[in-house]
Design a protein around this motif. Sequence first.
Motif, mmCIF file in Angstrom:
data_model
loop_
_atom_site.group_PDB
_atom_site.id
_atom_site.type_symbol
_atom_site.label_atom_id
_atom_site.label_comp_id
_atom_site.label_asym_id
_atom_site.label_seq_id
_atom_site.Cartn_x
_atom_site.Cartn_y
_atom_site.Cartn_z
ATOM 1 N N ASP A 130 30.077 22.787 -25.879
ATOM 2 C CA ASP A 130 30.706 23.535 -26.972
ATOM 3 C C ASP A 130 32.179 23.793 -26.677
ATOM 4 O OD1 ASP A 130 28.313 23.738 -28.431
ATOM 5 O OD2 ASP A 130 27.726 25.541 -27.333
ATOM 6 N N LEU A 131 32.479 24.199 -25.436
ATOM 7 C CA LEU A 131 33.858 24.511 -25.071
ATOM 8 C C LEU A 131 34.742 23.272 -25.094
ATOM 9 C CD1 LEU A 131 33.370 27.034 -22.125
ATOM 10 C CD2 LEU A 131 33.647 27.501 -24.560
ATOM 11 N N LEU A 132 34.170 22.130 -24.772
ATOM 12 C CA LEU A 132 34.948 20.894 -24.764
ATOM 13 C C LEU A 132 35.337 20.436 -26.163
ATOM 14 C CD1 LEU A 132 33.165 18.861 -21.946
ATOM 15 C CD2 LEU A 132 35.452 19.851 -21.881
ATOM 16 N N ARG A 133 34.744 21.034 -27.184
ATOM 17 C CA ARG A 133 35.074 20.657 -28.558
ATOM 18 C C ARG A 133 36.525 20.969 -28.910
ATOM 19 N NH1 ARG A 133 30.686 23.941 -31.435
ATOM 20 N NH2 ARG A 133 32.180 23.855 -33.144
ATOM 21 N N VAL A 134 37.175 21.884 -28.173
ATOM 22 C CA VAL A 134 38.583 22.174 -28.467
ATOM 23 C C VAL A 134 39.441 20.933 -28.240
ATOM 24 C CG1 VAL A 134 38.352 24.624 -27.922
ATOM 25 C CG2 VAL A 134 39.105 23.036 -26.142
ATOM 26 N N PHE A 135 38.978 20.024 -27.361
ATOM 27 C CA PHE A 135 39.759 18.821 -27.076
ATOM 28 C C PHE A 135 39.538 17.715 -28.106
ATOM 29 C CE2 PHE A 135 39.468 20.931 -22.929
ATOM 30 C CZ PHE A 135 40.828 21.038 -22.650
ATOM 31 N N LEU A 136 38.690 17.970 -29.103
ATOM 32 C CA LEU A 136 38.515 17.023 -30.198
ATOM 33 C C LEU A 136 39.558 17.256 -31.293
ATOM 34 C CD1 LEU A 136 34.618 17.072 -30.557
ATOM 35 C CD2 LEU A 136 36.036 15.465 -29.262
ATOM 36 N N ARG A 137 40.373 18.264 -31.120
ATOM 37 C CA ARG A 137 41.398 18.580 -32.119
ATOM 38 C C ARG A 137 42.397 17.433 -32.230
ATOM 39 N NH1 ARG A 137 45.609 23.665 -31.979
ATOM 40 N NH2 ARG A 137 45.832 23.895 -34.238
ATOM 41 N N GLY A 138 42.800 17.100 -33.449
ATOM 42 C CA GLY A 138 43.689 15.977 -33.696
ATOM 43 C C GLY A 138 45.108 16.206 -33.213
ATOM 44 N N ASP A 139 45.793 15.107 -32.874
ATOM 45 C CA ASP A 139 47.174 15.191 -32.387
ATOM 46 C C ASP A 139 48.107 15.797 -33.432
ATOM 47 O OD1 ASP A 139 46.466 14.073 -29.974
ATOM 48 O OD2 ASP A 139 47.073 12.036 -30.522
ATOM 49 N N SER A 140 47.905 15.476 -34.707
ATOM 50 C CA SER A 140 48.798 15.999 -35.754
ATOM 51 C C SER A 140 48.691 17.512 -35.863
ATOM 52 C CB SER A 140 48.480 15.345 -37.100
ATOM 53 O OG SER A 140 47.139 15.620 -37.488
ATOM 54 N N ALA A 141 47.468 18.060 -35.727
ATOM 55 C CA ALA A 141 47.283 19.513 -35.800
ATOM 56 C C ALA A 141 47.948 20.195 -34.605
ATOM 57 C CB ALA A 141 45.795 19.855 -35.844
ATOM 58 N N ILE A 142 47.844 19.580 -33.430
ATOM 59 C CA ILE A 142 48.490 20.124 -32.230
ATOM 60 C C ILE A 142 50.003 20.118 -32.407
ATOM 61 C CG2 ILE A 142 48.902 19.755 -29.761
ATOM 62 C CD1 ILE A 142 46.079 18.528 -29.617
ATOM 63 N N ARG A 143 50.530 19.000 -32.879
ATOM 64 C CA ARG A 143 51.988 18.885 -33.069
ATOM 65 C C ARG A 143 52.499 19.916 -34.071
ATOM 66 N NH1 ARG A 143 51.956 14.039 -34.199
ATOM 67 N NH2 ARG A 143 51.988 14.200 -36.473
ATOM 68 N N GLU A 144 51.773 20.101 -35.168
ATOM 69 C CA GLU A 144 52.200 21.069 -36.183
ATOM 70 C C GLU A 144 52.201 22.489 -35.635
ATOM 71 O OE1 GLU A 144 49.712 20.550 -39.559
ATOM 72 O OE2 GLU A 144 50.420 18.514 -39.981
ATOM 73 N N GLU A 145 51.196 22.839 -34.830
ATOM 74 C CA GLU A 145 51.153 24.191 -34.278
ATOM 75 C C GLU A 145 52.291 24.421 -33.300
ATOM 76 O OE1 GLU A 145 48.296 27.302 -31.806
ATOM 77 O OE2 GLU A 145 47.403 25.532 -32.748
ATOM 78 N N ILE A 146 52.560 23.420 -32.444
ATOM 79 C CA ILE A 146 53.645 23.578 -31.472
ATOM 80 C C ILE A 146 54.992 23.654 -32.178
ATOM 81 C CG2 ILE A 146 54.898 22.416 -29.604
ATOM 82 C CD1 ILE A 146 52.205 21.413 -28.577
ATOM 83 N N SER A 147 55.229 22.745 -33.119
ATOM 84 C CA SER A 147 56.521 22.705 -33.809
ATOM 85 C C SER A 147 56.773 23.966 -34.631
ATOM 86 C CB SER A 147 56.592 21.484 -34.727
ATOM 87 O OG SER A 147 56.491 20.286 -33.994
ATOM 88 N N GLY A 148 55.755 24.409 -35.373
ATOM 89 C CA GLY A 148 55.943 25.545 -36.262
ATOM 90 C C GLY A 148 55.665 26.885 -35.624
ATOM 91 N N GLU A 149 54.458 27.046 -35.079
ATOM 92 C CA GLU A 149 54.036 28.351 -34.566
ATOM 93 C C GLU A 149 54.701 28.698 -33.242
ATOM 94 O OE1 GLU A 149 52.382 31.948 -34.793
ATOM 95 O OE2 GLU A 149 52.184 30.403 -36.332
ATOM 96 N N VAL A 150 54.663 27.766 -32.282
ATOM 97 C CA VAL A 150 55.174 28.068 -30.940
ATOM 98 C C VAL A 150 56.697 28.086 -30.906
ATOM 99 C CG1 VAL A 150 55.257 27.305 -28.533
ATOM 100 C CG2 VAL A 150 53.115 27.142 -29.821
ATOM 101 N N LEU A 151 57.313 26.992 -31.322
ATOM 102 C CA LEU A 151 58.760 26.858 -31.170
ATOM 103 C C LEU A 151 59.548 27.705 -32.172
ATOM 104 C CD1 LEU A 151 59.021 23.004 -30.504
ATOM 105 C CD2 LEU A 151 58.924 24.873 -28.849
ATOM 106 N N VAL A 152 59.220 27.604 -33.438
ATOM 107 C CA VAL A 152 60.021 28.285 -34.457
ATOM 108 C C VAL A 152 59.642 29.755 -34.606
ATOM 109 C CG1 VAL A 152 60.666 28.321 -36.895
ATOM 110 C CG2 VAL A 152 60.421 26.135 -35.705
ATOM 111 N N ARG A 153 58.356 30.030 -34.898
ATOM 112 C CA ARG A 153 57.980 31.406 -35.219
ATOM 113 C C ARG A 153 57.836 32.298 -33.988
ATOM 114 N NH1 ARG A 153 55.778 28.559 -39.460
ATOM 115 N NH2 ARG A 153 53.891 27.923 -38.363
ATOM 116 N N THR A 154 57.299 31.769 -32.900
ATOM 117 C CA THR A 154 57.110 32.606 -31.710
ATOM 118 C C THR A 154 58.373 32.720 -30.873
ATOM 119 O OG1 THR A 154 54.765 32.026 -31.591
ATOM 120 C CG2 THR A 154 55.755 32.911 -29.592
ATOM 121 N N LEU A 155 59.065 31.613 -30.631
ATOM 122 C CA LEU A 155 60.222 31.609 -29.735
ATOM 123 C C LEU A 155 61.565 31.622 -30.465
ATOM 124 C CD1 LEU A 155 58.924 29.070 -27.052
ATOM 125 C CD2 LEU A 155 58.983 31.564 -26.920
#
Length: 233
Positions: A137-162
Amino acid sequence: MWHRTVSDLMTTSVVSVRRDTGFKEIAKLLAEHDVTAVPVVDDAERVIGVVSEADLLRKEAGRLDPAGLLPVLRPEAADRAKAEATTAEGLMNSPAVTARPQWTAVEAAQVMERHHVKRLPVVDETDRLVGLVSRADLLRVFLRGDSAIREEISGEVLVRTLGIAPGAVTVRVVDGRVSLKGSVERRSLVPVVVRLCQGVDGVVDVSAELSHQVDDTSAAPEHEGPRRAGLAT
């Protein structure tokens, strides 16, 4: 930043047994439901222990070899008591190692690793059974798509958080491996960027080639031009 919790990943339809459930009934439940362990609950559905395949196998391992070729095992007293047990109460490991629904996947994984278990009963604030979370069950987090990861990093992490300007850092994600290239204002931001990206669900690895405008990590901050700071994990 949003992280999937144990409640997002756990199985809610859980097979459980009572203290007085017999050995053969437990073995039958494990086989019928294709599971390797079952929680033991009391009359209020509170988890009091866990019985696994390993607990049942102690009885088989403790039997005499019909051919007389294998040595007789001489287990410790605790293991011998389990091998002689006939109900869940005698077979179970207690107290049970459990998880809470609000835990992150990281918290649950750390508890599994620390206690060398493959699954955790999930309990509410009153210790009542509400689910079960396994390694798979825990390993299912690694099934997340590359596009979703990129969008979260670009928008949530870099712009909104930092507060980094859009486009200042280019994010590339391939099979969960994140590559960062660009510029940040302060040198101290570089390890922060990397650490936050590592915490995004589905990320396997992070490498960064980031320049900085000001070195705020030295006694006398730089005010010259951009400098390069390479960091890879």
